[in-house]
Design a protein around this motif. Sequence first.
Motif, short mmCIF file in Angstrom:
data_model
loop_
_atom_site.label_atom_id
_atom_site.label_comp_id
_atom_site.label_asym_id
_atom_site.label_seq_id
_atom_site.Cartn_x
_atom_site.Cartn_y
_atom_site.Cartn_z
N MET A 1 -16.03 18.66 -21.71
CA MET A 1 -16.93 17.71 -21.06
C MET A 1 -16.18 16.77 -20.13
O MET A 1 -16.67 16.42 -19.06
CB MET A 1 -17.68 16.91 -22.13
CG MET A 1 -18.87 17.63 -22.73
SD MET A 1 -20.26 17.77 -21.57
CE MET A 1 -20.80 16.06 -21.53
N ALA A 2 -14.98 16.36 -20.54
CA ALA A 2 -14.19 15.47 -19.69
C ALA A 2 -13.83 16.15 -18.37
O ALA A 2 -13.94 15.54 -17.30
CB ALA A 2 -12.93 15.04 -20.43
N ILE A 3 -13.43 17.40 -18.45
CA ILE A 3 -13.05 18.12 -17.23
C ILE A 3 -14.26 18.38 -16.34
O ILE A 3 -14.21 18.16 -15.11
CB ILE A 3 -12.36 19.45 -17.60
CG1 ILE A 3 -11.04 19.17 -18.34
CG2 ILE A 3 -12.09 20.29 -16.36
CD1 ILE A 3 -10.37 20.41 -18.89
N ALA A 4 -15.36 18.85 -16.95
CA ALA A 4 -16.56 19.14 -16.17
C ALA A 4 -17.12 17.89 -15.51
O ALA A 4 -17.45 17.88 -14.32
CB ALA A 4 -17.61 19.80 -17.05
N CYS A 5 -17.22 16.81 -16.28
CA CYS A 5 -17.77 15.56 -15.74
C CYS A 5 -16.81 14.90 -14.75
O CYS A 5 -17.25 14.18 -13.86
CB CYS A 5 -18.09 14.60 -16.88
SG CYS A 5 -19.50 15.13 -17.90
N MET A 6 -15.52 15.15 -14.89
CA MET A 6 -14.56 14.63 -13.92
C MET A 6 -14.83 15.25 -12.54
O MET A 6 -14.84 14.54 -11.53
CB MET A 6 -13.13 14.95 -14.36
CG MET A 6 -12.05 14.47 -13.39
SD MET A 6 -10.37 14.83 -13.98
CE MET A 6 -10.37 16.64 -13.92
N ILE A 7 -15.06 16.55 -12.51
CA ILE A 7 -15.36 17.22 -11.23
C ILE A 7 -16.71 16.77 -10.70
O ILE A 7 -16.85 16.44 -9.50
CB ILE A 7 -15.34 18.75 -11.43
CG1 ILE A 7 -13.95 19.21 -11.88
CG2 ILE A 7 -15.75 19.46 -10.15
CD1 ILE A 7 -13.88 20.67 -12.27
N ILE A 8 -17.72 16.74 -11.57
CA ILE A 8 -19.06 16.31 -11.14
C ILE A 8 -19.03 14.86 -10.66
O ILE A 8 -19.64 14.51 -9.65
CB ILE A 8 -20.06 16.46 -12.31
CG1 ILE A 8 -20.21 17.93 -12.70
CG2 ILE A 8 -21.42 15.87 -11.92
CD1 ILE A 8 -20.81 18.81 -11.64
#
Length: 258
Positions: A110-117
């Motif tokens: 979630m941290a990686i995905a939301c970082m990109i988003i």
Amino acid sequence: MFIIILFKSLIVGALCGFGLGAGAARMFHAPTVQGMGAFRTLGELNSCEGDPASHFSFGLGFFFNAWASSVAAGAFTQDVDHRIIPHWGVAALMMTNRDVTKTMHDPKKMAIACMIIGALVVAFLNSTTTIVPDTLKTTATNVLVPAANILVNTVMPVIFWLAAMDAGRRAGFWATLFGGLAQLIMGNAIPGLVLGILIGKGVDDNGWTKVTQIMMGAIILLFVLSGFFRGFDLKFLASFMIDTPVWLQGLHNSISGK
């Protein structure tokens, strides 16, 4: 100037999204680990029931409101943090895997995905704000913001209420009760609807355990305190043309510093 704003927006958005994604995912592991997200974010993530299309459309509905606000006023709404980035991060992860334990509940993913988003969303909002002419900003203020407010204040509560009714008789009852109180006290039924769904489904799954009883007590306390600090008790008495007790008015005056 545009390049500088874009570069800074990417950095700020990435840092913000990283914390939001990890914090939202950690809430699903409480109380064994400490969460660091908003309670309504947890409830709204659960309400989409692990469907990537629902998560994306939920965030999209608030995205237009946030976009209009950033263009017209130059400021982000809280929906960017609470609703857009987390939901779009979940939607991106669930495109390939719908197992919530390996996507929405995984702090690292979630941290990686939301970082990109987050980087993309903040960069888009800030960059479009800098290039939009003043005439269009006026249009955004007069047209888009009211339209988005109708979506948030009218359409979304109806959708949540229908979801609660579909979730079962108990969830529908508590959502209707808490949603009505939230509309009267807070001006928006969504917080109450989400709390009602959580209580109803919690009782359906586990019964009136100590956890659900504590949740119910916390919800009642939330409504009482929210109503008091918003002056709902005074307005309620006035609506029935009942004189406000001197001690109650004095209590409000002492807290507000009058």
